[in-house]
Design an enzyme around this catalytic site. Structure first.
Site, PDB file in Angstrom:
ATOM      1  N   LYS A 115       0.965  -1.091   0.112  1.00 34.70           N
ATOM      2  CA  LYS A 115      -0.098   0.389  -0.001  1.00 34.70           C
ATOM      3  C   LYS A 115       0.966   0.817   0.063  1.00 34.70           C
ATOM      4  O   LYS A 115       0.624   2.038  -0.545  1.00 34.70           O
ATOM      5  CB  LYS A 115      -1.414  -0.460   1.081  1.00 34.70           C
ATOM      6  CG  LYS A 115      -2.235  -0.876   1.310  1.00 34.70           C
ATOM      7  CD  LYS A 115      -2.723  -0.765   2.241  1.00 34.70           C
ATOM      8  CE  LYS A 115      -1.853  -1.641   3.345  1.00 34.70           C
ATOM      9  NZ  LYS A 115      -1.556  -2.670   3.959  1.00 34.70           N
ATOM     10  N   THR A 116       2.023   1.560   0.942  1.00 37.05           N
ATOM     11  CA  THR A 116       2.765   2.296   0.830  1.00 37.05           C
ATOM     12  C   THR A 116       3.742   2.918  -0.114  1.00 37.05           C
ATOM     13  O   THR A 116       3.922   3.935  -0.669  1.00 37.05           O
ATOM     14  CB  THR A 116       3.887   2.653   2.337  1.00 37.05           C
ATOM     15  OG1 THR A 116       3.198   2.324   3.437  1.00 37.05           O
ATOM     16  CG2 THR A 116       4.611   3.593   2.444  1.00 37.05           C
TER      17      THR A 116
ATOM     18  N   GLU B 118      -4.292   5.688   1.567  1.00 36.53           N
ATOM     19  CA  GLU B 118      -3.885   3.836   1.910  1.00 36.53           C
ATOM     20  C   GLU B 118      -5.568   3.823   2.482  1.00 36.53           C
ATOM     21  O   GLU B 118      -6.099   4.685   3.471  1.00 36.53           O
ATOM     22  CB  GLU B 118      -2.518   3.726   2.619  1.00 36.53           C
ATOM     23  CG  GLU B 118      -0.908   4.215   2.045  1.00 36.53           C
ATOM     24  CD  GLU B 118      -0.520   3.652   2.894  1.00 36.53           C
ATOM     25  OE1 GLU B 118      -0.791   2.455   3.644  1.00 36.53           O
ATOM     26  OE2 GLU B 118       0.517   3.917   2.775  1.00 36.53           O
TER      27      GLU B 118
END
Length: 460
Positions: free
Chosen positions: A122-123, A166
């Site tokens: 996600k990051t 996110e």
């Protein structure tokens, strides 16, 4: 339900304002003209920064801090009902919302609200999108789960219709979001202290996908098992990406340079294009992440040069295969990987990075995760030639007494892996200093404080 309108500033109060995410949104509200107040347990670099902007912060959480002129209150998941500020606000009937709900409320203010979900990546993917949107001069508002040099932190306040964040599945927090576009990178078994099993997790991602409106888009990895169970009843547009199975966006002629950075030719709708994508991050998993970012960028009409420049400019985020330095000729890298899939991806990527021998210092994160995925952890870690284990990082849990790093060491030895365990960081550092040789690659790995080992070694 209370609805935040960024065009109608009012008085907001943040309980736990010093958190990395909370502080960023406090800054966003302040930038939009809100009168922002908050509290935290102690002063920090973050709270000092907020105070310098004119945000009023109290370092004693007490009922008197809550006044009847406050329009809404935001609190973190760590705040319990017996907190004096929480209790006072409740008794006064002031609208209250947990951080995830607040983020969802903020998203409603942006016509293009992009939420990046998945068990892993996600990051990194949010950061890739950030670089692409910045290269295209789209002036996005960004909330990312790590420190990103391009935005000098974890939040960027833009003044356009574009919001990128996110979306974490833990405690179903992403079900409080309001995305117009969503990415699902992968769906694996994790957070089993909250979810019952993998089917429960898949159900949660399905619910997340159903949040996307009919005129929105879901970009999803085609390699997800039984993908039709997630996408089958959706009304929004669906775009697939991946390298393992047929997809709308895929890659051909994948190559890696001498430092393990990936490159590939973009394949769109089954046709090989003349677009060559060069990444400045390592590993096959980042090629997959990049494909999802390209799909979203093209959906929003971003030109190819901006996409290519943005991806090439992205060199990673803090604690994602982050080069920390060296000691005695040993290269030290730190990585946040704390799930078997992430560990395997990182160690396989490291194989393409220059080194003589590969060392991994792993700190398991939470007892429940270590117990639930013990064989998977051992299999993933066995990709390193040498594994050194630290004690389990408890995080939110108490030691149940039936699982430890020694248990994991035994599993690794069954696989013929050269595995060591030491109860203290000092002992680990002494062992590494004696045994790592010039030209070796050492990766400190985990979501706890294992990063301190590598940083201490390179600082000597």
């Amino acid at each position: 339900m209370y609805q935040i309108d960024l065009k109608k500033p009012c008085k907001a109060y943040f309980i736990g304002i010093g958190g990395i995410s909370m502080s960023g949104f406090a800054e966003l509200f302040h930038d939009n003209g809100f009168n922002v107040y908050g509290s935290d347990m102690k002063e920090s670099k973050i709270t000092k920064h907020l105070s310098s902007m004119g945000i009023h912060i109290t370092y004693e959480q007490k009922a008197e801090n809550i006044t009847d002129d406050i329009d809404f209150i935001v609190y973190t998941a760590a705040i319990h009902p017996d907190n004096p500020e929480f209790a006072a606000a409740k008794s006064m009937g002031i609208p209250m919302m947990e951080r995830a709900e607040m983020v969802g409320q903020v998203m409603k203010n942006y016509p293009n609200a992009i939420a990046v979900s998945g068990t892993h990546g996600k990051t990194t993917t949010t950061s890739m999108l950030t670089h692409i949107f910045l290269a295209a001069q789209k002036d996005p508002t960004i909330s990312v789960g790590g420190i990103l040099d391009a935005i000098h932190g974890n939040i960027r306040i833009g003044h356009s219709d574009n919001f990128i964040t996110e979306a974490c599945e833990y405690t179903n927090s992403f079900l409080k979001f309001h995305p117009t576009a969503g990415i699902i990178l992968n769906v694996d078994a994790d957070h089993l202290d909250f979810f019952k099993d993998i089917d429960d997790i898949r159900s949660s991602f399905h619910k997340f996908a159903k949040l996307i409106p009919e005129d929105g888009v879901l970009v999803i990895n085609s390699s997800i098992d039984k993908i039709e169970e997630i996408t089958g009843d959706l009304k929004c547009k669906i775009i697939t990406f991946g390298t393992d199975r047929p997809a709308d966006y895929s890659a051909s002629d994948i190559k890696f340079d001498e430092k393990g950075h990936g490159s590939f030719t973009l394949v769109r709708n089954g046709e090989v294009t003349d677009i060559r994508v060069n990444l400045s991050v390592i590993g096959t998993h980042n090629i997959t992440n990049a494909l999802s970012a390209i799909a979203v960028a093209e959906y929003y009409g971003i030109d190819t040069p901006s996409i290519l420049n943005g991806l090439a400019d992205f060199k990673g985020t803090e604690r994602r295969f982050e080069l920390k330095g060296s000691f005695n000729g040993v290269t030290v890298v730190d990585d946040y990987a704390h799930h078997p899939t992430e560990i395997e991806a990182t160690l396989k990527a490291a194989e393409k990075y220059p080194h003589e021998h590969l060392w991994c210092v792993f700190q398991p994160h939470t007892y429940s995760r270590t117990r639930a995925l013990l064989p998977e952890f051992a299999k993933a870690l066995s990709h390193a030639e040498n594994v050194v284990l630290a004690d389990i990082y408890a995080a939110r849990e108490k030691d149940p007494g039936d699982i430890s790093s020694r248990t994991l060491q035994e599993e690794l030895k069954k696989l013929g892996c050269n595995a060591h365990y030491f109860p203290s960081f000092d002992e680990i550092e002494q062992f590494l200093t004696k045994n790592c040789m010039n030209g070796d690659l050492l990766i400190t790995m985990g979501a706890g404080d294992v990063v301190n080992i590598g940083e201490h070694l390179v600082s000597k």
